[in-house]
Motif scaffolding. Structure first.
Motif, short mmCIF file in Angstrom:
data_model
loop_
_atom_site.label_atom_id
_atom_site.label_comp_id
_atom_site.label_asym_id
_atom_site.label_seq_id
_atom_site.Cartn_x
_atom_site.Cartn_y
_atom_site.Cartn_z
N PRO A 77 -1.10 -2.27 12.46
CA PRO A 77 -0.24 -1.27 11.82
C PRO A 77 0.06 -0.06 12.71
N GLN A 78 -0.80 0.18 13.69
CA GLN A 78 -0.53 1.31 14.59
C GLN A 78 0.55 0.96 15.61
N LYS A 79 0.84 -0.33 15.72
CA LYS A 79 1.82 -0.77 16.73
C LYS A 79 3.17 -1.14 16.11
N VAL A 80 3.15 -1.75 14.93
CA VAL A 80 4.40 -2.23 14.32
C VAL A 80 4.59 -1.58 12.95
N LEU A 81 5.70 -0.86 12.82
CA LEU A 81 6.06 -0.26 11.53
C LEU A 81 7.16 -1.12 10.91
N PHE A 82 6.92 -1.61 9.71
CA PHE A 82 7.83 -2.53 9.05
C PHE A 82 8.61 -1.78 7.98
N LEU A 83 9.94 -1.73 8.11
CA LEU A 83 10.76 -0.98 7.16
C LEU A 83 11.82 -1.87 6.52
N LYS A 84 12.24 -1.45 5.31
CA LYS A 84 13.33 -2.15 4.63
C LYS A 84 14.50 -1.18 4.44
N TYR A 85 15.70 -1.68 4.66
CA TYR A 85 16.93 -0.88 4.52
C TYR A 85 16.99 -0.23 3.13
N GLU A 86 16.67 -1.02 2.11
CA GLU A 86 16.79 -0.53 0.72
C GLU A 86 15.85 0.66 0.48
N ASP A 87 14.64 0.58 1.05
CA ASP A 87 13.69 1.69 0.88
C ASP A 87 14.21 2.94 1.59
N MET A 88 14.82 2.73 2.74
CA MET A 88 15.35 3.88 3.48
C MET A 88 16.50 4.52 2.71
N LYS A 89 17.34 3.69 2.11
CA LYS A 89 18.46 4.24 1.33
C LYS A 89 17.93 5.02 0.12
N GLU A 90 16.82 4.55 -0.42
CA GLU A 90 16.30 5.19 -1.63
C GLU A 90 15.73 6.58 -1.32
N ASP A 91 15.02 6.71 -0.21
CA ASP A 91 14.47 8.02 0.14
C ASP A 91 14.37 8.13 1.66
N ILE A 92 15.47 8.58 2.25
CA ILE A 92 15.51 8.60 3.72
C ILE A 92 14.62 9.70 4.31
N SER A 93 14.49 10.82 3.59
CA SER A 93 13.66 11.91 4.16
C SER A 93 12.22 11.44 4.36
N VAL A 94 11.69 10.73 3.37
CA VAL A 94 10.33 10.22 3.48
C VAL A 94 10.22 9.31 4.70
N HIS A 95 11.26 8.49 4.92
CA HIS A 95 11.21 7.55 6.04
C HIS A 95 11.38 8.24 7.39
N VAL A 96 12.17 9.30 7.42
CA VAL A 96 12.29 10.06 8.68
C VAL A 96 10.91 10.61 9.06
N LYS A 97 10.19 11.10 8.06
CA LYS A 97 8.84 11.63 8.34
C LYS A 97 7.88 10.50 8.73
N ARG A 98 8.00 9.38 8.05
CA ARG A 98 7.13 8.23 8.39
C ARG A 98 7.35 7.79 9.83
N ILE A 99 8.64 7.70 10.21
CA ILE A 99 8.96 7.25 11.58
C ILE A 99 8.41 8.27 12.58
N ALA A 100 8.61 9.55 12.26
CA ALA A 100 8.13 10.60 13.18
C ALA A 100 6.61 10.53 13.34
N ASP A 101 5.91 10.34 12.24
CA ASP A 101 4.43 10.22 12.32
C ASP A 101 4.06 9.01 13.16
N PHE A 102 4.75 7.90 12.88
CA PHE A 102 4.41 6.64 13.55
C PHE A 102 4.60 6.74 15.07
N VAL A 103 5.68 7.39 15.50
CA VAL A 103 5.94 7.42 16.95
C VAL A 103 5.20 8.58 17.63
N GLY A 104 4.41 9.31 16.84
CA GLY A 104 3.59 10.37 17.46
C GLY A 104 4.35 11.67 17.66
#
Ligand code: A3P
Length: 327
Positions: free
Chosen positions: A219-246
């Motif tokens: 999980p520290q190497k591969v972040l798995f995302l779904k388009y539908e989840d991103m459309k539902e709440d993109i702000s949460v996903h922007v933060k998730r991506i930022a956390d994931f990439v350090g």
């Protein structure tokens, strides 16, 4: 297959592969258990041989038409946010690269751009001083260059999409590109091919399962995302991506609305209306404007009959059974 091929070897090699009728070329070939075109095979062999991952490389991985352009824009905006102004406010001058370049030019594909047409790029020059390097691919997980697979530190962000919408997006994107010299391909034929997994970089389910499994195991190497989840709440996903990439957002950035700025900058509405995205080509022969169609969840309801939807849902249920992944 671990070396580049001469013309004759390439022809012989192609002849040895299973093939099916293609979508925008006469045939698709089954190479390393996924469907692709001869030009792509050459590039993939070359990149598998030559590409050397670096410690903090960031790879955006998707199957075509699942939101690659959006994810590339987001990854670029997040990682480079201290270099460029992310605000779209009319009062400040803004030279953000996403306003003048298509996301595919900022986060290049390994197979369509960097290693395409027999090139072996000098990545140290191309990415001079850029850390992390932002790269992209449609390759399935098992076919990633071995230096990516063996690295503990480079990161992969994977995005996929409900197959019903993915099929509709693929259909609209490719139908206009089918050369007049090839027999026409009906909507029903395309659907049939898709349900059998015969689509670029498909079968779709294998593509998803490869990254899904990797995301569970590492999980520290591969972040798995779904388009539908991103459309539902993109702000949460922007933060998730930022956390994931350090590159997590600081409290001050959050207070100053930087997350929302990035959401707006990378939104379908903003990118679609930019001059750079209304003309030109950034990946192979594809028009930039064709990368922005509707950007909605559920458009399949306007195109698929209930029995088609039921059939594809059943295919996916069977293929994903027991994996913990569903749509
Ligand atoms: P539709 O055809 O359903 O409209 P890819 O970038 O992998 O080619 O995927 C293309 C799909 O993503 C298209 O879907 C396109 O409209 C949608 N898309 C492009 N940019 C987007 C954005 N910024 N936000 C949301 N969806 C976007």
């Amino acid at each position: 297959q671990d070396a580049e091929l001469s013309n004759n070897e390439a022809k012989e090699f192609l002849l040895s592969l299973p093939k099916e009728r293609g979508w925008r070329t006469s045939h698709l070939y089954l190479f390393q258990n996924f469907w692709c075109q001869p030009k792509e095979i050459q590039a993939i062999i070359s990149l598998q041989k030559h590409f050397q991952a670096q410690e903090n490389d960031l790879l955006v991985a998707t199957i075509p038409k699942s939101g690659t352009t959006w994810l590339k824009a987001l990854a670029f905006a997040i990682v480079k946010r201290t270099h460029f102004n992310t605000s779209l406010s009319k009062t400040s001058h803004n030279d953000h690269p996403l306003l003048s370049s298509n996301p595919h030019d900022l986060v290049p594909f390994l197979e369509y751009k960097l290693y395409a047409n027999g090139r072996i790029p000098d990545l140290s020059t191309l990415f001079h001083d850029q850390e992390p390097r932002l790269l992209a691919t449609h390759l399935p997980f098992p076919s990633l260059p071995s230096s990516i697979n063996s690295s503990d530190t480079c990161r992969v962000i994977y995005l996929c999409r409900n197959p019903l919408d993915n099929f509709i997006s693929v259909w609209h994107f490719l139908k206009g590109m089918r050369p007049k010299t090839l027999p026409s391909l009906s909507f029903e034929d395309g659907f049939e091919m898709y349900c059998r997994g015969v689509v670029g970089f498909g079968p779709y389910w294998d593509h998803m399962l490869g990254y899904w499994q990797a995301s569970l195991e590492q999980p520290q190497k591969v972040l798995f995302l779904k388009y539908e989840d991103m459309k539902e709440d993109i702000s949460v996903h922007v933060k998730r991506i930022a956390d994931f990439v350090g590159f997590p957002f600081s409290l001050e950035e959050e207070k100053n609305g930087v997350v929302e700025e990035i959401v707006r900058l990378c939104s379908f509405e903003n990118l679609k209306e930019l001059e750079v995205n209304k003309s030109g080509k950034s990946i192979a022969c594809f028009e930039n404007k064709s990368l922005f169609r509707k950007g909605e969840v559920g458009d399949w309801k306007n195109h698929l009959t209930p029995s088609m939807a039921e059939r594809l849902n059943k295919v996916m249920e069977d293929k994903l059974a027991g994996s913990g992944l569903s749509f």
